[in-house]
Design an enzyme around this catalytic site. Sequence first.
Site, PDB file in Angstrom:
ATOM      1  N   THR A 246      22.039  27.199 -12.205  1.00  6.70           N
ATOM      2  CA  THR A 246      22.394  28.458 -12.862  1.00  6.70           C
ATOM      3  C   THR A 246      22.122  28.333 -14.355  1.00  6.70           C
ATOM      4  OG1 THR A 246      24.064  28.841 -11.200  1.00  6.70           O
ATOM      5  CG2 THR A 246      24.280  30.100 -13.241  1.00  6.70           C
TER       6      THR A 246
ATOM      7  N   CYS B  80      20.792   7.904 -31.837  1.00 11.46           N
ATOM      8  CA  CYS B  80      20.744   7.214 -30.546  1.00 11.46           C
ATOM      9  C   CYS B  80      20.771   5.705 -30.731  1.00 11.46           C
ATOM     10  CB  CYS B  80      19.487   7.595 -29.780  1.00 11.46           C
ATOM     11  SG  CYS B  80      19.093   9.330 -29.927  1.00 11.46           S
TER      12      CYS B  80
ATOM     13  N   ASN C  55      11.860  12.238 -36.289  1.00  7.85           N
ATOM     14  CA  ASN C  55      13.278  12.487 -36.539  1.00  7.85           C
ATOM     15  C   ASN C  55      13.909  11.506 -37.513  1.00  7.85           C
ATOM     16  OD1 ASN C  55      12.552  11.120 -33.970  1.00  7.85           O
ATOM     17  ND2 ASN C  55      14.719  10.549 -33.984  1.00  7.85           N
TER      18      ASN C  55
HETATM   19  C1  PLP Z   1      17.112  15.268 -31.067  1.00  4.37           C
HETATM   20  C2  PLP Z   1      15.744  14.959 -30.620  1.00  4.37           C
HETATM   21  C3  PLP Z   1      15.407  14.919 -29.250  1.00  4.37           C
HETATM   22  C4  PLP Z   1      16.455  15.067 -28.180  1.00  4.37           C
HETATM   23  O1  PLP Z   1      16.948  16.357 -28.111  1.00  4.37           O
HETATM   24  P1  PLP Z   1      18.324  16.621 -27.307  1.00  4.37           P
HETATM   25  O2  PLP Z   1      18.414  18.093 -27.246  1.00  4.37           O
HETATM   26  O3  PLP Z   1      19.402  16.006 -28.124  1.00  4.37           O
HETATM   27  O4  PLP Z   1      18.156  16.000 -25.965  1.00  4.37           O
HETATM   28  C5  PLP Z   1      14.112  14.680 -28.913  1.00  4.37           C
HETATM   29  N1  PLP Z   1      13.164  14.499 -29.847  1.00  4.37           N
HETATM   30  C6  PLP Z   1      13.426  14.548 -31.154  1.00  4.37           C
HETATM   31  C7  PLP Z   1      12.325  14.364 -32.142  1.00  4.37           C
HETATM   32  C8  PLP Z   1      14.726  14.768 -31.598  1.00  4.37           C
HETATM   33  O5  PLP Z   1      14.988  14.797 -32.900  1.00  4.37           O
END
Ligand code: PLP
Length: 394
Positions: free
Chosen positions: A243, A330, A157
């Site tokens: 749900t 993050c 990411n």
């Molecule tokens: C954004 C991301 C996540 C987390 O996903 P969320 O839906 O925001 O919890 C996990 N892994 C990677 C590689 C990401 O880019």
Amino acid sequence: MRILQSMKIYADNAATTRLSQTALAAMMPCFSETYGNPSSLHSVGQKAAEALYAARAAIAKELNCDAKEIYFTSGGSESDNQALMSGAAWGAKKGKKQIISTAIEHHAVLHTLDKLKKQGFSVTLLPVGEAGLVSAAQVEEAIGPDTCLVSVMTANNEIGTIQPIDEIGAVCKKHGVLFHTDAVQAAGTLPIDVKQSGVDYLSLSAHKFHGPKGTGVLFARKGAMLETLIEGGAQERGKRAGTENLPGIVGMAAALHEACEKREENVAKLLPLRERLIEGLAKIPYSMLNGDRNMRLPGNVNFCFEGVEGESLLLLLDDRGIEASSGSACTSGALDPSHVLLAIGRPHEIAHGSLRLTIAPDITEEEVDYIIASVGEVVAYLRSFSPLWKKTHG
Ligand SMILES: *Cc1c(COP(=O)(O)O)cnc(C)c1O
């Protein structure tokens, strides 16, 4: 440049994406017409159950698996947590307590591994080298008689590097080890085929491919152990109570279909723009590209600029209408440098001056050129204020 200053360019698509119109349109009836609880026996409940069934089948088709292998979650983080806890539970049952992963995984993986370490598992984090890549050979070398699970992300990411998932899957299969991949960044730009990559678990998150936030998928191969993290009702075949988020799930199915259908067209649009952006930014003195030049996502550009502090760079770019990121969402806000940049060998002070631009296919050449010019100006401006920079480069 004056007119361009009113530009608004969203270049943070690795953090989240704008909801597609198709996904939005698919979601709307779920709020007003198909609002029933899929577990209810009355008509509106059954209508919701049908929509849920259709969404599951559509997603399974895109991933090349059975609908019974799809589990809906609250997103990528939850899918990662559930996959790792499940693989570890299988290992504990077999008396195998080694897990192999990489130093550049998302925190949803790394922090779950920390938790498993406290529970007595041993965790091997493979190094990725300066290119930010692992090889199947590295994985194979690390596998021992005690290994139960391997978790390697499909694409990173932060620096966008693409790992050889099919080869790693084959190695895991050969050694009878479970394999999880976090494919959150891959959907929409890389082909995803769970049969071809031989994965046991795969995580997706809707908001990373123009679907809604708070919805994700965990693919778990039939026969692979699956632990329940959320106890309660019998939803998701007893593996994830609560749900169902029907609007989210229906929106995710529509977004995934659109992303897969337009994948090749979008990649063809993105590649030359990414190249233009990389070539333009590489001309800035004392800049360096992070992550492999070629094995990277078509929308990912990540640079370090010596003598520049990431947060200041972001704020000044935001003033110019450019929305980007430094490290992952993050970690921005925290002052720790990115664990990914440290893992590829960037020193702390250089890792602090990083800029991630993740573009969507609707960006224009003019906008790319505006980004290049703006980053150049802002970097020069920030360096002019740095006594250290002046002392060493002035
Ligand atoms: C954004 C991301 C996540 C987390 O996903 P969320 O839906 O925001 O919890 C996990 N892994 C990677 C590689 C990401 O880019």
